[in-house]
Design a protein around this motif. Sequence first.
Motif, PDB file in Angstrom:
ATOM      1  N   ALA A   9       0.813  -1.212   0.000  1.00 45.55           N
ATOM      2  CA  ALA A   9       0.000   0.000   0.000  1.00 45.55           C
ATOM      3  C   ALA A   9       0.846   1.261   0.000  1.00 45.55           C
ATOM      4  CB  ALA A   9      -0.945   0.000   1.197  1.00 45.55           C
ATOM      5  N   ARG A  21      -1.218  -4.863   2.510  1.00 42.35           N
ATOM      6  CA  ARG A  21      -2.628  -5.082   2.822  1.00 42.35           C
ATOM      7  C   ARG A  21      -3.071  -6.429   2.296  1.00 42.35           C
ATOM      8  NH1 ARG A  21      -6.588  -0.336   0.947  1.00 42.35           N
ATOM      9  NH2 ARG A  21      -7.433  -0.019   3.027  1.00 42.35           N
ATOM     10  N   GLY A 107      -6.995  -0.604  -7.484  1.00 42.75           N
ATOM     11  CA  GLY A 107      -8.323  -0.240  -6.968  1.00 42.75           C
ATOM     12  C   GLY A 107      -9.153  -1.410  -6.472  1.00 42.75           C
ATOM     13  N   THR A 110     -10.836  -1.145  -3.016  1.00 42.77           N
ATOM     14  CA  THR A 110     -11.988  -0.241  -3.044  1.00 42.77           C
ATOM     15  C   THR A 110     -13.149  -0.879  -3.790  1.00 42.77           C
ATOM     16  OG1 THR A 110     -10.343   1.494  -3.223  1.00 42.77           O
ATOM     17  CG2 THR A 110     -12.635   2.157  -3.434  1.00 42.77           C
ATOM     18  N   ILE A 127     -12.501   8.441  -2.759  1.00 42.66           N
ATOM     19  CA  ILE A 127     -11.239   7.855  -2.287  1.00 42.66           C
ATOM     20  C   ILE A 127     -10.147   8.053  -3.330  1.00 42.66           C
ATOM     21  CG2 ILE A 127     -10.109   5.664  -1.752  1.00 42.66           C
ATOM     22  CD1 ILE A 127     -12.755   4.854  -0.365  1.00 42.66           C
ATOM     23  N   ILE A 131      -6.645  10.410  -2.939  1.00 42.42           N
ATOM     24  CA  ILE A 131      -5.275   9.986  -3.224  1.00 42.42           C
ATOM     25  C   ILE A 131      -4.647  10.884  -4.275  1.00 42.42           C
ATOM     26  CG2 ILE A 131      -3.885   8.108  -4.171  1.00 42.42           C
ATOM     27  CD1 ILE A 131      -6.040   6.218  -2.954  1.00 42.42           C
ATOM     28  N   PHE A 447      -7.413   3.752 -10.170  1.00 44.20           N
ATOM     29  CA  PHE A 447      -6.876   3.771  -8.812  1.00 44.20           C
ATOM     30  C   PHE A 447      -5.440   3.264  -8.815  1.00 44.20           C
ATOM     31  CE2 PHE A 447     -10.255   4.058  -5.497  1.00 44.20           C
ATOM     32  CZ  PHE A 447     -11.257   4.478  -6.346  1.00 44.20           C
ATOM     33  N   LYS A 451      -4.987   0.125  -3.268  1.00 41.42           N
ATOM     34  CA  LYS A 451      -6.114   0.902  -2.738  1.00 41.42           C
ATOM     35  C   LYS A 451      -7.387   0.216  -3.145  1.00 41.42           C
ATOM     36  CE  LYS A 451      -7.949   3.436  -0.270  1.00 41.42           C
ATOM     37  NZ  LYS A 451      -7.646   3.506   1.162  1.00 41.42           N
TER      38      LYS A 451
END
Lengths: 451, 625
Positions: A9, A21, A107, A110, A127, A131, A447, A451
């Motif tokens: 991340a 993550r 992404g 998310t 979101i 970023i 993204f 994330k």
Amino acid sequence: MTDTIVALATPDSQSALGVIRISGKKALEISEKACGNPAPPPRYVHLTKYKSAQNETLDQIIMVYYEKGKSFTSENCLELTCHGNPVLIKEILNDLLKRGCRLANPGEFTYRAFTNGKIDLTQAEAIADLIGAKSKQALMLANKNLDGNLTNKIRQIQSQILVQQSNIEAFIDFPEDDLGDEKNRQVITSLCDISSELTGLIEFGKKINVFNRDLKVVLIGPPNVGKSSIFNRIIGMDRSIVNHEAGTTRDFIDYKINLGMVTVRLYDTAGIRKAEQQIEEEGIKKTHLLIQDADLVLIILDRSLPYPSGVDLEIALDIKNKKSILVLNKSDLPKNIDMSESNFRHLRTTVVSTNEKESISSLTGLIQNLLLEEYKTENEFNLSVNLRQSSALLKAQNAIQKSLETLEVGNANEFSVPDLKEAISCLNSIVDTKDNEDMLDLLFSSFCIGK
Amino acid sequence: MNIRNSKKNPYDVVVCGAGHAGCEAALAAARTGAKTLILTGNLDTIAQMSCNPAIGGQAKGQIVREIDALGGEMALNTDFSAIQYKLLNTSKGPAVQAPRAQCDKKKYQLRMKHVLEQSSNLDILQILVTGLLVKKGECIGVKTSLDVNIYGKAVIVTTGTFLRSLMHVGENKSEGGRLGDHTAKGLSTDFQKYGIKLGRFKTGTPPRILGSSIDFRKTQKQYGDENPVKFAFYDTRTDEEMFHVERKSMFHVEHNYEKISQIPCELTKTTTATANIISNNLHKSPLYRGNISGTGPRYCPSIEDKIVKFGERDGHRIYLEPEGLGTDEWYINGFSTSLPLDIQASALKTIPGLENAQIIRPAYAVEYDYACPTQLSLSLESKKIASLFFAGQINGTSGYEEAAAQGLIAGINASHKVLNKPAVIIGREIGYIGVLIDDLTSKGVTEPFRMFTSRAEFRLLFNHGSSEIRYLHVHDLANLISAHRKNKITYKIELINKWIKLLNNSRISLNKTYGDLLRSNQKFDYPSEFSSLSTGIKEEVIYRVQYEGYLKRELQNIEKFKHSEKIIIPKEFSYDGIPGLRKESIEKLNSIAPDTLGHASRIPGVNPSDIEILMIMIQKKSYHR
Ligand SMILES: Nc1nc2c(ncn2[C@@H]2O[C@H](COP(=O)(O)OP(=O)(O)OP(=O)(O)O)[C@@H](O)[C@H]2O)c(=O)[nH]1
Ligand SMILES: [Mg+2]
């Protein structure tokens, strides 16, 4: 969505810490087998060792476990904070892949939060905006949408449309009740109001677009007036070459800086004069192109010299309809300039010296103010509208206009209903669509990974 | 008549109840070839209009025309007993215009009774049904009050409001599904025994008064239409199909269906005095004393409800409707109540024109059991007991038309089941009958269900005139109309399509087609060949051309809709633990167990995003790029 995804991340470079993550079914198994913690209490910080499948210790880490339903993705999640060494991180990631995880797509965390109903589409986009925000203002707007402000607004408009739709339905389904012309007018008035509310949002979207891109500010002027010196002062470092000889800067130089609420790309350009060399002429051509694209133009003149007749007409043509400031430089030297004949004499004018810090910071202040001239205080904005949302709003607004045309004619009101339904569904696509795969792919692939 | 009461020689189909649902059910079963028996508690109340003497109205009028397109009886029966026609919503487009007719109540009943009597394959018996005969989860017949069991391979229950029915007039309570009629008690117990969930509804009816006691100088005459829109389709029928009873019997073709002499209704309004009397006596209304537990219809409120909820306003409209030519009984539309008789009388006297009104039939409220219709499949067969079908008010609907439509479908399907033919399922993209059954079985009912045009998402295509066109394909399965009529309808469709093309393609001026002019609301003359077509065909062609854009969009929506109807939810599909599905949705989905994704999407409380999640899960479209 049963597989377990994993991603780094934080940036993939040497740093103090790196955060990995993990989301999915295997999270708990990894906590047990790799981190030696079979039943971690959720949301607690656990200091532990990360051991590979071969049982060798790879790092001392901090592990946090988030349980299903309460995590960001709504799945079981782990966050491993390890030391920020790319070699080490690669080892850990490889080990996680061996244990049955898969590298996440951009992404994807998310995306999972979205499909699992943790967030809606405007929040997912917020979101991404958080970023990628280009300015403090953009950050603030993104945060408002993350709070659900746009969603709430959309839902509110949808229910207003629904009320009018049900009024129309009542005219149709209860013909005996003699619902008069007057009521029909009320419906028309309300729909007009809704339509202008949508227009307002669309206009607003255009307006705040300014916070989501780099604004171009171009320094122009005759040679040797101190353009490069001013450029260097504004960005706070010696990026552009300064010399007492005219024609020092040949090609343009640009640099991105944050000026309060906005991000500015500042351009230093070649001095404008009758070209003596081929290269320099090229540079001047480029300057003209930059001016066309600019959000703000700073015309720099040397205050200590007489007015440089001959060049200004050309520039004056270029800057018509552009925001511009006249900057009179070298105020530390005696004044020699006479502006009375100049085409620029009506421009907003500021006097500076690159030797005086104060004068430069008031110049940057002026730049900011001018860029944000038409946007009032930050309090005015409590939500954000991006291009995708804006185009859905426009579709909804068109549908409402169409239903209004039908209602105005007034002999077949039932035909206004499909358009109202369409408007509601367009608005819905802003907040909550899961079957438009192409759009979602596009959205989530913008993204960053992790994330 | 030899009633078959032996197990070895059962009927194909036994219909319990001879109201609007029962009659259509029995006729449909018999006409599709099933040996059918219809049972009624009272032969004299066959096809009785228990409430107002009118058929049709918004959305209901369209249903009646669809019933006609399917080969049902209601439309013809209405046309042959109508005393006034009115097309509603003429200020709006064709899709939401609805025919309505006042009928001669007795004539309506007698004709329907005679149609049953004349029908081949159909036996009739006056007897009370007291229970079900069920063997291994399958219904095999019914128990009756005369201690005989009657056997049938399929049973259709169309008992209306007669289950455990209780009538209220003020504090007076009596058992019965209609004033002067019995109640069916044993059936409710049996249903519950077999796991069928029941609910309780209420409904009411206004008082009837003597016409000679009305002061017509104070009321406003409401005339019928000069050129009435009839319910049945005549241009596709032979005489034989129109006068099938009249030919054979005492009903001579004396009723000239082309031109009837219409008689007017009357309009008046409640006054402040009416409101006062009602407000002052609310405590005597069982409704407001909480004596009636059932839920009543919101859209057809009692006068108590109207006064309490909407206040006095500028008075509530009261329509006075004659109940027939051979009687002076008048129906007071808009004044349904459960107040005591003396209050009914004194409240009526405050209404202009009714100062001397003489009540000859008191108003009453009735509460009754209904069987939750989500326990039915789309063929109207019970999911709990095989070969048992439900139709009509027992499914929680209100209205003669809604009842008749269900009866027709249940009749066809019971017969088809016995004869090993596939079930006839009417999709909601076909017409109101499809919407009706789909809504009932997927959404269930929370109040007596009445059809509205707004329940039909494709209503722009459901203009009443297009019913025959929309339902023609059903006759490939269900043989309810003659080959002759089928051919005629097919020809009609060809003609319509031909003229749509012609109007759209032929130019009337240099750069304008007839279609262009029609869509821009300009005046012009149609080709003479077109003008000589029948009104029905012309109207259909003009509608299709004029609103082409909208109707095309509806057709596209139907395609999308059909797509999700095609996504079958596997029987073993488990909703539990699907991420993102809300608890409430999971409960609803589990209890209704929808067959298709489309079906699931119409369950209340299941929202579009739930459906999208399901779509992904069913099609296993997991996230990959
Ligand atoms: N006294 C004084 N000298 C200055 C000031 N600003 C710049 N100079 C001098 O002016 C000369 C030209 O400065 P530059 O910044 O190179 O000017 P320029 O406009 O970029 O010139 P070109 O790139 O050749 O077009 C240099 O010798 C600077 O030191 C000032 O405010 N006061
Ligand atoms: Mg320079």
